[in-house]
Design an enzyme around this catalytic site. Sequence first.
Site, PDB file in Angstrom:
ATOM      1  N   CYS A  23      29.897  42.094  36.516  1.00 11.45           N
ATOM      2  CA  CYS A  23      28.676  41.986  35.708  1.00 11.45           C
ATOM      3  C   CYS A  23      28.578  43.120  34.692  1.00 11.45           C
ATOM      4  O   CYS A  23      28.950  44.258  34.980  1.00 11.45           O
ATOM      5  CB  CYS A  23      27.382  41.978  36.517  1.00 11.45           C
ATOM      6  SG  CYS A  23      27.119  40.478  37.458  1.00 11.45           S
ATOM      7  N   GLY A  50      31.845  39.730  33.265  1.00  9.11           N
ATOM      8  CA  GLY A  50      31.261  38.520  33.847  1.00  9.11           C
ATOM      9  C   GLY A  50      31.294  37.396  32.841  1.00  9.11           C
ATOM     10  O   GLY A  50      30.854  37.568  31.712  1.00  9.11           O
ATOM     11  N   ASN A 125      23.950  45.048  37.789  1.00  5.74           N
ATOM     12  CA  ASN A 125      25.380  45.045  38.108  1.00  5.74           C
ATOM     13  C   ASN A 125      25.519  45.712  39.467  1.00  5.74           C
ATOM     14  O   ASN A 125      25.078  46.847  39.653  1.00  5.74           O
ATOM     15  CB  ASN A 125      26.172  45.809  37.055  1.00  5.74           C
ATOM     16  CG  ASN A 125      27.629  46.046  37.453  1.00  5.74           C
ATOM     17  OD1 ASN A 125      28.238  46.996  37.013  1.00  5.74           O
ATOM     18  ND2 ASN A 125      28.189  45.194  38.298  1.00  5.74           N
ATOM     19  N   GLY A 126      26.139  44.998  40.385  1.00  7.39           N
ATOM     20  CA  GLY A 126      26.317  45.527  41.735  1.00  7.39           C
ATOM     21  C   GLY A 126      26.017  44.453  42.761  1.00  7.39           C
ATOM     22  O   GLY A 126      25.986  43.267  42.439  1.00  7.39           O
ATOM     23  N   CYS A 265      33.306  53.573  42.120  1.00  3.46           N
ATOM     24  CA  CYS A 265      34.315  52.557  42.496  1.00  3.46           C
ATOM     25  C   CYS A 265      35.671  52.890  41.871  1.00  3.46           C
ATOM     26  O   CYS A 265      35.807  52.924  40.646  1.00  3.46           O
ATOM     27  CB  CYS A 265      33.845  51.197  42.000  1.00  3.46           C
ATOM     28  SG  CYS A 265      35.109  49.923  42.065  1.00  3.46           S
ATOM     29  N   TYR A 271      41.201  48.070  37.351  1.00  3.42           N
ATOM     30  CA  TYR A 271      41.150  46.751  36.734  1.00  3.42           C
ATOM     31  C   TYR A 271      39.851  46.429  36.013  1.00  3.42           C
ATOM     32  O   TYR A 271      39.865  45.804  34.958  1.00  3.42           O
ATOM     33  CB  TYR A 271      41.388  45.706  37.832  1.00  3.42           C
ATOM     34  CG  TYR A 271      41.081  44.277  37.465  1.00  3.42           C
ATOM     35  CD1 TYR A 271      42.026  43.471  36.834  1.00  3.42           C
ATOM     36  CD2 TYR A 271      39.840  43.720  37.758  1.00  3.42           C
ATOM     37  CE1 TYR A 271      41.735  42.152  36.503  1.00  3.42           C
ATOM     38  CE2 TYR A 271      39.545  42.409  37.435  1.00  3.42           C
ATOM     39  CZ  TYR A 271      40.492  41.632  36.803  1.00  3.42           C
ATOM     40  OH  TYR A 271      40.200  40.338  36.476  1.00  3.42           O
ATOM     41  N   SER A 312      45.703  43.608  31.892  1.00  2.00           N
ATOM     42  CA  SER A 312      45.346  44.782  32.684  1.00  2.00           C
ATOM     43  C   SER A 312      46.559  45.567  33.182  1.00  2.00           C
ATOM     44  O   SER A 312      46.419  46.734  33.552  1.00  2.00           O
ATOM     45  CB  SER A 312      44.444  44.372  33.841  1.00  2.00           C
ATOM     46  OG  SER A 312      44.964  43.229  34.460  1.00  2.00           O
ATOM     47  N   ASP A 375      48.413  45.433  37.712  1.00  2.00           N
ATOM     48  CA  ASP A 375      47.458  46.417  38.247  1.00  2.00           C
ATOM     49  C   ASP A 375      47.145  46.189  39.719  1.00  2.00           C
ATOM     50  O   ASP A 375      46.798  47.125  40.436  1.00  2.00           O
ATOM     51  CB  ASP A 375      46.154  46.383  37.442  1.00  2.00           C
ATOM     52  CG  ASP A 375      45.495  45.027  37.538  1.00  2.00           C
ATOM     53  OD1 ASP A 375      45.906  44.122  36.786  1.00  2.00           O
ATOM     54  OD2 ASP A 375      44.615  44.850  38.398  1.00  2.00           O
ATOM     55  N   CYS A 411      35.193  43.596  49.318  1.00  2.00           N
ATOM     56  CA  CYS A 411      34.215  44.489  48.697  1.00  2.00           C
ATOM     57  C   CYS A 411      32.829  43.885  48.865  1.00  2.00           C
ATOM     58  O   CYS A 411      32.664  42.682  48.685  1.00  2.00           O
ATOM     59  CB  CYS A 411      34.522  44.641  47.208  1.00  2.00           C
ATOM     60  SG  CYS A 411      33.263  45.585  46.317  1.00  2.00           S
ATOM     61  N   CYS A 462      34.531  55.545  46.022  1.00  2.00           N
ATOM     62  CA  CYS A 462      34.642  54.466  47.007  1.00  2.00           C
ATOM     63  C   CYS A 462      36.063  53.926  46.914  1.00  2.00           C
ATOM     64  O   CYS A 462      36.556  53.637  45.826  1.00  2.00           O
ATOM     65  CB  CYS A 462      33.650  53.337  46.708  1.00  2.00           C
ATOM     66  SG  CYS A 462      33.889  51.933  47.850  1.00  2.00           S
ATOM     67  N   CYS A 465      38.119  48.994  49.580  1.00  2.00           N
ATOM     68  CA  CYS A 465      38.992  47.811  49.594  1.00  2.00           C
ATOM     69  C   CYS A 465      40.431  48.198  49.919  1.00  2.00           C
ATOM     70  O   CYS A 465      41.238  47.349  50.304  1.00  2.00           O
ATOM     71  CB  CYS A 465      38.900  47.049  48.281  1.00  2.00           C
ATOM     72  SG  CYS A 465      39.052  48.083  46.829  1.00  2.00           S
TER      73      CYS A 465
HETATM   74  O1  LIG Z   1      46.955  38.367  43.531  1.00  2.00           O
HETATM   75  P1  LIG Z   1      46.034  37.493  42.758  1.00  2.00           P
HETATM   76  O2  LIG Z   1      45.012  36.835  43.653  1.00  2.00           O
HETATM   77  O3  LIG Z   1      46.727  36.511  41.908  1.00  2.00           O
HETATM   78  O4  LIG Z   1      45.131  38.425  41.821  1.00  2.00           O
HETATM   79  C1  LIG Z   1      45.625  39.535  41.130  1.00  2.00           C
HETATM   80  C2  LIG Z   1      45.671  39.282  39.655  1.00  2.00           C
HETATM   81  O5  LIG Z   1      44.329  39.010  39.164  1.00  2.00           O
HETATM   82  C3  LIG Z   1      44.033  39.919  38.107  1.00  2.00           C
HETATM   83  O6  LIG Z   1      44.347  39.387  36.867  1.00  2.00           O
HETATM   84  P2  LIG Z   1      43.397  38.378  36.115  1.00  2.00           P
HETATM   85  O7  LIG Z   1      44.159  37.157  35.832  1.00  2.00           O
HETATM   86  O8  LIG Z   1      42.123  38.197  36.894  1.00  2.00           O
HETATM   87  O9  LIG Z   1      42.919  39.106  34.796  1.00  2.00           O
HETATM   88  P3  LIG Z   1      43.692  39.946  33.624  1.00  2.00           P
HETATM   89  O10 LIG Z   1      44.161  38.931  32.641  1.00  2.00           O
HETATM   90  O11 LIG Z   1      42.604  40.805  33.050  1.00  2.00           O
HETATM   91  O12 LIG Z   1      44.769  40.760  34.220  1.00  2.00           O
HETATM   92  C4  LIG Z   1      44.919  41.122  38.352  1.00  2.00           C
HETATM   93  O13 LIG Z   1      45.198  41.790  37.137  1.00  2.00           O
HETATM   94  C5  LIG Z   1      46.174  40.507  38.927  1.00  2.00           C
HETATM   95  O14 LIG Z   1      47.030  40.089  37.875  1.00  2.00           O
HETATM   96  N1  LIG Z   2      28.820  41.147  39.910  1.00  2.00           N
HETATM   97  C1  LIG Z   2      27.568  41.582  39.863  1.00  2.00           C
HETATM   98  O1  LIG Z   2      27.277  42.724  39.505  1.00  2.00           O
HETATM   99  C2  LIG Z   2      26.547  40.587  40.374  1.00  2.00           C
HETATM  100  C3  LIG Z   2      25.099  41.001  40.336  1.00  2.00           C
HETATM  101  C4  LIG Z   2      24.274  40.228  41.365  1.00  2.00           C
HETATM  102  N2  LIG Z   2      24.666  40.605  42.703  1.00  2.00           N
HETATM  103  C5  LIG Z   2      24.441  38.723  41.162  1.00  2.00           C
HETATM  104  O2  LIG Z   2      25.108  38.079  41.919  1.00  2.00           O
HETATM  105  O3  LIG Z   2      23.909  38.204  40.225  1.00  2.00           O
HETATM  106  S1  SF4 Z   3      35.349  48.283  47.877  1.00  2.00           S
HETATM  107 FE1  SF4 Z   3      36.861  48.542  46.216  1.00  2.00          FE
HETATM  108  S2  SF4 Z   3      36.093  47.269  44.540  1.00  2.00           S
HETATM  109 FE2  SF4 Z   3      34.386  47.554  45.978  1.00  2.00          FE
HETATM  110  S3  SF4 Z   3      33.266  49.322  45.220  1.00  2.00           S
HETATM  111 FE3  SF4 Z   3      34.710  50.105  46.729  1.00  2.00          FE
HETATM  112  S4  SF4 Z   3      36.568  50.637  45.541  1.00  2.00           S
HETATM  113 FE4  SF4 Z   3      35.269  49.336  44.249  1.00  2.00          FE
HETATM  114 MG   LIG Z   4      46.085  40.374  35.809  1.00  2.00          MG
END
Ligand SMILES: O=P(O)(O)OC[C@H]1O[C@H](OP(=O)(O)OP(=O)(O)O)[C@H](O)[C@@H]1O
Ligand SMILES: NC(=O)CC[C@H](N)C(=O)O
Ligand code: SF4
Ligand SMILES: [Mg+2]
Length: 495
Positions: A23, A50, A125-126, A265, A271, A312, A375, A411, A462, A465
């Site tokens: 978000c 988002g 956002n959160g 985070c 990413y 990314s 990433d 997360c 944090c 994950c």
């Molecule tokens: O292991 P997976 O479940 O496939 O997810 C990981 C992938 O998802 C994200 O990319 P994404 O396509 O969301 O966005 P990007 O184009 O910004 O890298 C991330 O950069 C990885 O490439």
């Molecule tokens: N990804 C977010 O920050 C989501 C904000 C809020 N929890 C929603 O679902 O609308």
């Molecule tokens: S669990 Fe991972 S994605 Fe979620 S806030 Fe913590 S570091 Fe960020």
């Molecule tokens: Mg990607």
Amino acid sequence: MARADGRLTADLNPQDHGPQDACGVIGIYAPGEEVSKLTYFGMYALQHRGQESAGMAVSDGRHMMVFKDMGLVSQVFDEATLNSLQGHMAVGHTRYSTTGASIWDNAQPTFRSRQGGDGLALAHNGNLTNTGALEALIAERAPDTEVPHKDRMDSSNDTSLVTALMTTYDGTLEEVAAQVLPHLQGAFSLVFMDDHTLCAARDPQGIRPLVLGRLSSGWVVASETAAIDIVGGTFVREIEPGEMVAIDAAGLRTSRFAAARPKGCVFEYVYLARPDTVIAGRRIHNVRVKVGKILAQEHPADADLVIPVPESGTPAAIGYADESGIPYGMGLVKNSYVGRTFIQPSQTLRNLGIRLKLNPLRDVIEGRRIVVVDDSIVRGNTQRQLVRMLREAGAAEVHVRISSPPVQWPCFYGIDFATRAQLIAPGLDVEDICRSIGADSLGYVSLDGLVRATHVDADNLCRACFDGVYPVPVPVSARAVLADATHTNPNQEQQ
Ligand SMILES: O=P(O)(O)OC[C@H]1O[C@H](OP(=O)(O)OP(=O)(O)O)[C@H](O)[C@@H]1O
Ligand SMILES: NC(=O)CC[C@H](N)C(=O)O
Ligand code: SF4
Ligand SMILES: [Mg+2]
């Protein structure tokens, strides 16, 4: 997949996705400016956070108008709509749902009338981890108030609970917020306003980013510094964890509703955030390049070419190539019109889907030993398909290098990672994962290496994950699931 409104979305299967985003929020107070257009540009700059819905509330000091819809910022707003949104203050939001379905009713900003007739618009956002307690508090304070979850009102997201709770208090917006904010648990970077005052607040852990900028005739608050750049503002500082700022005709005031216990985070660095954003004094692009260098030190490869998985994976690939001395090249072309995550429900569509987003340059790949840098690996779908695609394009060897550690835990703070069962890493060692994606070798950067590149003290981040240490109590409903996990036990960090 067809949406409720009959339009098509790029997410063919919303149940099956990678990390997605978190978000984007923006607030602008700028008398004399075309505030709705500035907010639109800011939301556009935050589109990567988002892509499900977009919305904006604008006030001229007497009336507030809210316009929101499902879809991208460019699909929701046009010139005529923006011209009709007149005022000197605004709140904008781009949503990626974490609590409550991806439907119009849950699009943000949320809106409610306050006692005394003012409107209250709030963007978040959160993700809140104590929604049950908030529902109970609303019911206790105002038994006649419809509670979003409990009474099955149209909106069912965590954010609506905050808006509903605020309307049970009297006083100025600042007075109300000072009473409500200490009740919230979890991650919240909030931007909210009534007809007179724009406020911004960040949870005591500062899990999600929130920054303050100056405009020639006012102020801007936004999720990322890149949005401040794009509306022509100057970065002033981050909103502190546990801080609230209020902006109105009298200027800017700051107050604290909780002591700061910073836990930003770390995945924002991996990413979520834009590469041109600055967090804790570091440009995200530079941190990612540095992680790529550390990755090359930790997991060298004997290869001919380093290629990124755009977008990314690009900075880390630059860092990897620089440190290893292996030439860097573009081996995959990304279709700019496909959003961050593109998800496919069946194997056939998956294979087509990955090609729609990423297509290899055969001339670059053929006969070469390739290091491919991304990433993160969440479920492993992207890498599995990519490795196969690179082999089909004639790669002699495919060595996968990942600029974050294995994602092991879900997360609860605003990123909807797959459930633990859907993640590829839990229960598998790196060799197993390498086999599963079909690579010749696989290396993940260490958590220590990632943290080092941020220059932030590990205790102030944090990392849940990756290591299962959750800095804020997870929702009651999730505790049993995590405790049942057969892998390491999640540690609830001492408060
Ligand atoms: O292991 P997976 O479940 O496939 O997810 C990981 C992938 O998802 C994200 O990319 P994404 O396509 O969301 O966005 P990007 O184009 O910004 O890298 C991330 O950069 C990885 O490439
Ligand atoms: N990804 C977010 O920050 C989501 C904000 C809020 N929890 C929603 O679902 O609308
Ligand atoms: S669990 Fe991972 S994605 Fe979620 S806030 Fe913590 S570091 Fe960020
Ligand atoms: Mg990607």
